[in-house]
Design a protein around this motif. Structure first.
Motif, PDB file in Angstrom:
ATOM      1  N   LYS A   1       0.850  -1.182   0.000  1.00 42.65           N
ATOM      2  CA  LYS A   1       0.000   0.000   0.000  1.00 42.65           C
ATOM      3  C   LYS A   1       0.897   1.249   0.000  1.00 42.65           C
ATOM      4  CE  LYS A   1      -3.616  -2.622   0.289  1.00 42.65           C
ATOM      5  NZ  LYS A   1      -4.485  -2.815  -0.899  1.00 42.65           N
ATOM      6  N   ILE A   2       0.762   2.064  -1.062  1.00 40.21           N
ATOM      7  CA  ILE A   2       1.553   3.281  -1.209  1.00 40.21           C
ATOM      8  C   ILE A   2       0.597   4.452  -1.347  1.00 40.21           C
ATOM      9  CG2 ILE A   2       3.381   4.449  -2.487  1.00 40.21           C
ATOM     10  CD1 ILE A   2       4.305   1.820  -1.365  1.00 40.21           C
ATOM     11  N   ALA A   3       0.881   5.542  -0.626  1.00 41.56           N
ATOM     12  CA  ALA A   3       0.083   6.762  -0.734  1.00 41.56           C
ATOM     13  C   ALA A   3       1.019   7.958  -0.763  1.00 41.56           C
ATOM     14  CB  ALA A   3      -0.905   6.867   0.435  1.00 41.56           C
ATOM     15  N   PHE A   4       0.787   8.843  -1.755  1.00 39.34           N
ATOM     16  CA  PHE A   4       1.588  10.053  -1.881  1.00 39.34           C
ATOM     17  C   PHE A   4       0.734  11.258  -1.522  1.00 39.34           C
ATOM     18  CE2 PHE A   4       3.134   7.116  -5.194  1.00 39.34           C
ATOM     19  CZ  PHE A   4       4.446   6.968  -4.786  1.00 39.34           C
ATOM     20  N   SER A   5       1.316  12.210  -0.830  1.00 33.68           N
ATOM     21  CA  SER A   5       0.701  13.517  -0.615  1.00 33.68           C
ATOM     22  C   SER A   5       1.773  14.566  -0.882  1.00 33.68           C
ATOM     23  CB  SER A   5       0.166  13.634   0.822  1.00 33.68           C
ATOM     24  OG  SER A   5       1.208  13.904   1.738  1.00 33.68           O
ATOM     25  N   PRO A   6       1.438  15.822  -1.037  1.00 37.97           N
ATOM     26  CA  PRO A   6       2.460  16.836  -1.338  1.00 37.97           C
ATOM     27  C   PRO A   6       3.585  16.912  -0.318  1.00 37.97           C
ATOM     28  CG  PRO A   6       0.274  17.717  -1.780  1.00 37.97           C
ATOM     29  CD  PRO A   6       0.066  16.395  -1.098  1.00 37.97           C
ATOM     30  N   THR A   7       3.333  16.499   0.939  1.00 34.25           N
ATOM     31  CA  THR A   7       4.354  16.656   1.967  1.00 34.25           C
ATOM     32  C   THR A   7       4.727  15.359   2.663  1.00 34.25           C
ATOM     33  OG1 THR A   7       2.659  17.177   3.609  1.00 34.25           O
ATOM     34  CG2 THR A   7       3.667  19.039   2.421  1.00 34.25           C
ATOM     35  N   THR A   8       3.963  14.268   2.446  1.00 42.63           N
ATOM     36  CA  THR A   8       4.217  13.037   3.196  1.00 42.63           C
ATOM     37  C   THR A   8       4.219  11.832   2.267  1.00 42.63           C
ATOM     38  OG1 THR A   8       1.879  12.647   3.689  1.00 42.63           O
ATOM     39  CG2 THR A   8       3.138  13.976   5.276  1.00 42.63           C
TER      40      THR A   8
ATOM     41  N   PRO B   1       9.111  -2.411   5.743  1.00 44.13           N
ATOM     42  CA  PRO B   1       8.949  -0.959   5.827  1.00 44.13           C
ATOM     43  C   PRO B   1       7.582  -0.577   6.379  1.00 44.13           C
ATOM     44  CG  PRO B   1       8.772  -1.698   3.553  1.00 44.13           C
ATOM     45  CD  PRO B   1       9.234  -2.885   4.353  1.00 44.13           C
ATOM     46  N   HIS B   2       7.584   0.456   7.177  1.00 46.99           N
ATOM     47  CA  HIS B   2       6.333   0.962   7.759  1.00 46.99           C
ATOM     48  C   HIS B   2       6.492   2.474   7.910  1.00 46.99           C
ATOM     49  CE1 HIS B   2       2.534   0.523  10.002  1.00 46.99           C
ATOM     50  NE2 HIS B   2       2.993   1.551  10.720  1.00 46.99           N
ATOM     51  N   TYR B   3       6.083   3.187   6.859  1.00 49.35           N
ATOM     52  CA  TYR B   3       6.133   4.651   6.886  1.00 49.35           C
ATOM     53  C   TYR B   3       4.698   5.152   6.814  1.00 49.35           C
ATOM     54  CZ  TYR B   3      11.007   3.790   5.597  1.00 49.35           C
ATOM     55  OH  TYR B   3      12.302   3.340   5.577  1.00 49.35           O
ATOM     56  N   ASP B   4       4.221   5.691   7.922  1.00 50.39           N
ATOM     57  CA  ASP B   4       2.838   6.152   8.011  1.00 50.39           C
ATOM     58  C   ASP B   4       2.846   7.679   8.042  1.00 50.39           C
ATOM     59  OD1 ASP B   4       0.159   6.408   8.317  1.00 50.39           O
ATOM     60  OD2 ASP B   4       0.059   5.563  10.330  1.00 50.39           O
ATOM     61  N   LEU B   5       2.456   8.285   6.892  1.00 48.95           N
ATOM     62  CA  LEU B   5       2.462   9.747   6.766  1.00 48.95           C
ATOM     63  C   LEU B   5       3.820  10.324   7.166  1.00 48.95           C
ATOM     64  CD1 LEU B   5      -1.087  10.589   8.230  1.00 48.95           C
ATOM     65  CD2 LEU B   5      -0.403  10.444   5.820  1.00 48.95           C
ATOM     66  N   LYS B   6       4.864   9.688   6.652  1.00 51.26           N
ATOM     67  CA  LYS B   6       6.220  10.134   6.947  1.00 51.26           C
ATOM     68  C   LYS B   6       6.495  11.433   6.195  1.00 51.26           C
ATOM     69  CE  LYS B   6      10.491   9.254   8.515  1.00 51.26           C
ATOM     70  NZ  LYS B   6      10.833   9.119   9.937  1.00 51.26           N
ATOM     71  N   LYS B   7       6.876  12.485   6.914  1.00 56.14           N
ATOM     72  CA  LYS B   7       7.071  13.798   6.299  1.00 56.14           C
ATOM     73  C   LYS B   7       8.348  13.801   5.463  1.00 56.14           C
ATOM     74  CE  LYS B   7       7.143  18.749   7.298  1.00 56.14           C
ATOM     75  NZ  LYS B   7       6.016  18.993   6.365  1.00 56.14           N
ATOM     76  N   LEU B   8       8.223  14.280   4.228  1.00 56.43           N
ATOM     77  CA  LEU B   8       9.340  14.330   3.300  1.00 56.43           C
ATOM     78  C   LEU B   8      10.189  15.571   3.530  1.00 56.43           C
ATOM     79  CD1 LEU B   8       7.380  13.247   0.096  1.00 56.43           C
ATOM     80  CD2 LEU B   8       9.021  11.851   1.377  1.00 56.43           C
TER      81      LEU B   8
END
Length: 651
Positions: free
Chosen positions: A333-340, A358-365
């Motif tokens: 499951k992959i989700a992109f947002s402008p900042t995370t 891997p477990h990145y939940d709304l990880k800020k870029l």
């Protein structure tokens, strides 16, 4: 090497390859039958020939060019000195016998040194020095009528202090320069025959290290004609090394000779550079982050790889995350947002061995991205335990360099304990490396198992003659590792010479084309990764001015393309215009010259050409030279066993 610094602005990162630019064989190449044929069969079967001697004989250029009047000479199989003059309009060569060297008589009962190839060097158009390969040097005066007068016969009398078992030895001619108005200096080389290498019964004990002497001999000008017994050469200075010089040149601005060879050339008693071998007590692993080298059990454990690898361009960031190859696509499951970024992988366990899923939940870029144009791919290979999950993030701010993928720990939403808060440095794109490795693994596995990897019905396995001969590192052996040695014209030790030697060897791909030495500053093409970097020697301001090599141009991927040439005999270049790789043409096939032209820094493609020169009726290629100063265009002369070949319009 510290003296060879690369200018990154002259490297072409966009280069993709060479495209064929055909040259008409019939219009650009002319063949002329030789009446006076040269020979390369002078090795006695009674003498041991070392690898260095074989290598030197292969690269020996039998053609000598006089730059001032653009004349060439060679010595044929009967020791006749043959001049070659080229008609400037028709480009047709004419041949004349300048002088016939007496052939020495050698008795089989006498243990004579191994012969050298005959060689020659011009001081100027009217003075030529010739070595017959047996041990005699002839000074010839050439008149405008193309007649030669013998000025004197000389031999090299080896001083007793040099430890030679031979009183005189055959020499090879390298270069002749006029050091002053009253003296000429000629550079020679010869094999060293150590006095203590034979036992009292005349049998050699073992195989002592092969060494070679480099000599500078002086001739007073003008040379007064003399008759009678050969005179001893006036030795100006002497150096010794472990190889025959590959290339020599004289730098008038520094009044010094430059020797390029497989070893340094030093006076006797001066040790060469020694490779440092650390003892067992000095060996220690390189410490890494969070690694306790004092803990023996920790040191013995393999280093845990980072959770991902990444790279970036001006407009994108690419992550590569290893996942078990058995992972179904629907479990990712992959989700992109402008900042995370969100990356969740379902599995029976959160751990696979010692590797955490891997477990990145709304990880800020680290910076913003375009979520709609970002994407991901899953490259799964069943024959391996791990595949590669690649994430391609489209930067919102083109040209901004990210220092890391994610923002500092604790700035993302969600529980910090569930995140990989490890700073990973930027690396090469591992997905590309993965694809290359996979293709190579499949190909080599098919060969080893006897399968046809091409699918074209080309047969099974490798040819029987190639079994046990495959070498995965053959492409890395292109070029020659050489040292640079500087010697003052009078033999004086230059204060900066040792720095050049101690800096270590460089890998030279090409040396200047014979005949263009006086037209420009000396240049070398040096291997740098896959490229050939052209370094030009800057002019000096005096005798004590150290050498300065500047990166002037680049032949992109030259090392890569030369690695595929297995029968290359000569590799020469003309400034930054082109590199020529000549095959020996010793068999019925081959005998080509491969021409690789220079490419502007930002161009993706460069031109290449292939022309047939030697081989077949012409025979093996023995010598090369170039004329062009007075002709207005470059004309290449090629001396083969049975033909003389003229090539024009090659640039």
């Amino acid at each position: 090497m510290s003296f060879f610094q690369t200018n990154h602005f002259l490297r072409n990162s966009k280069f993709e390859g060479y495209k064929l630019s055909p040259i008409s064989q019939d219009q650009a190449v002319s063949h002329y039958a030789l009446e006076h044929k040269p020979s390369q069969a002078n090795v006695s079967g009674r003498s041991h020939v070392s690898f260095q001697e074989v290598q030197s004989r292969i690269s020996h250029n039998h053609l000598t060019i006089c730059e001032q009047n653009e004349r060439a000479v060679y010595i044929d199989g009967e020791l006749r000195v043959i001049s070659v003059d080229l008609d400037k309009a028709a480009l047709v060569p004419s041949f004349k016998v300048l002088y016939e060297i007496p052939r020495p008589i050698q008795s089989p009962a006498i243990d004579s040194p191994q012969r050298e190839y005959p060689s020659a060097a011009f001081l100027h158009p009217s003075l030529l020095f010739v070595s017959d390969g047996y041990g005699y040097v002839y000074a010839l005066r050439i008149y405008e009528t193309d007649q030669a007068e013998l000025l004197g016969v000389y031999e090299l009398s080896v001083p007793h202090a040099l430890g030679s078992s031979k009183a005189t030895v055959p020499v090879r001619m390298h270069q002749a320069v006029q050091a002053t108005a009253q003296a000429a200096v000629v550079v020679l080389s010869s094999k060293h025959y150590p006095r203590d290498s034979a036992s009292p019964d005349g049998q050699t004990r073992g195989k002592p290290a092969v060494e070679f002497d480099v000599w500078a001999v002086r001739f007073a000008l003008p040379i007064v004609p003399s008759e009678g017994a050969p005179r001893s050469l006036d030795i100006l200075w002497h150096r010794r090394g472990e190889d025959v010089p590959l290339y020599t040149t004289y730098d008038e601005t520094r009044s010094a000779f430059l020797f390029v060879g497989g070893s340094p050339y030093r006076p006797l008693g001066v040790p060469g550079p020694q490779e440092y071998e650390p003892s067992a007590d000095e060996l220690a692993p390189i410490p890494r982050q969070a690694e306790d080298l004092d803990n023996v059990t920790n040191v013995s454990q393999p280093i845990k790889p980072p959770p991902y690898s990444w790279t970036q361009t001006d407009d994108s960031v690419t992550l590569a995350i290893p996942l078990p190859s058995s992972t179904p696509t629907e479990d990712i499951k992959i989700a992109f947002s402008p900042t995370t970024l969100t990356v969740l992988v379902r599995g029976e366990s959160a751990m696979v061995g010692d590797i955490k899923l891997p477990h990145y939940d709304l990880k800020k870029l680290w910076d913003n991205i375009h979520a709609s144009s970002s994407m991901w791919t899953w490259d799964r290979a069943a024959e391996h335990r791990f595949g590669v999950l690649s994430l391609h993030l489209d930067k919102q701010h083109d040209g901004t360099r990210w220092s890391q993928v994610f923002a500092a720990a604790g700035t993302s939403a969600g529980s910090p304990a569930s995140h990989e808060n490890v700073e990973v440095p930027e690396t090469l794109d591992p997905s590309e490396l993965w694809n290359i490795r996979e293709a190579l693994e499949k190909y080599t596995a098919a060969l080893n198992e006897g399968q046809d990897a091409s699918g074209l019905g080309l047969g099974r396995g490798v040819p029987r003659l190639a079994e046990g001969e495959m070498d995965d590192e053959v492409d890395l052996a292109v070029g020659r590792l050489v040292y640079l040695t500087w010697v003052g014209v009078d033999g004086a030790h230059l204060p900066w010479a040792d720095q050049d030697i101690d800096a270590g060897p460089i890998n030279v791909l090409s040396t200047p084309f014979p005949g263009v030495r006086g037209a420009a500053r000396p240049t070398l093409v040096v291997k740098n990764d896959l490229d050939g970097v052209v370094y030009t020697l800057s002019a000096g301001s005096g005798h004590g001015d150290p050498p300065a090599w500047s990166h002037t141009s680049t032949f992109s991927a030259l090392s890569f393309v030369l690695a595929s040439k297995r029968d290359t005999r000569f590799t020469y270049h003309i400034s930054q215009d082109a590199v020529f790789a000549f095959e020996s043409g010793s068999g019925d096939s081959g005998g080509n010259v491969y021409i690789y032209r220079g490419v502007p820094t930002r161009e993706k493609w460069a031109k290449q050409a292939v022309v047939k020169v030697g081989g077949g009726v012409a025979g093996s290629l023995l010598g090369l030279g170039i004329l062009g100063g007075n002709l207005g265009k470059a004309v290449i002369l090629a001396l083969c066993e049975r033909e003389f070949i003229v090539l024009h319009d090659m640039l």
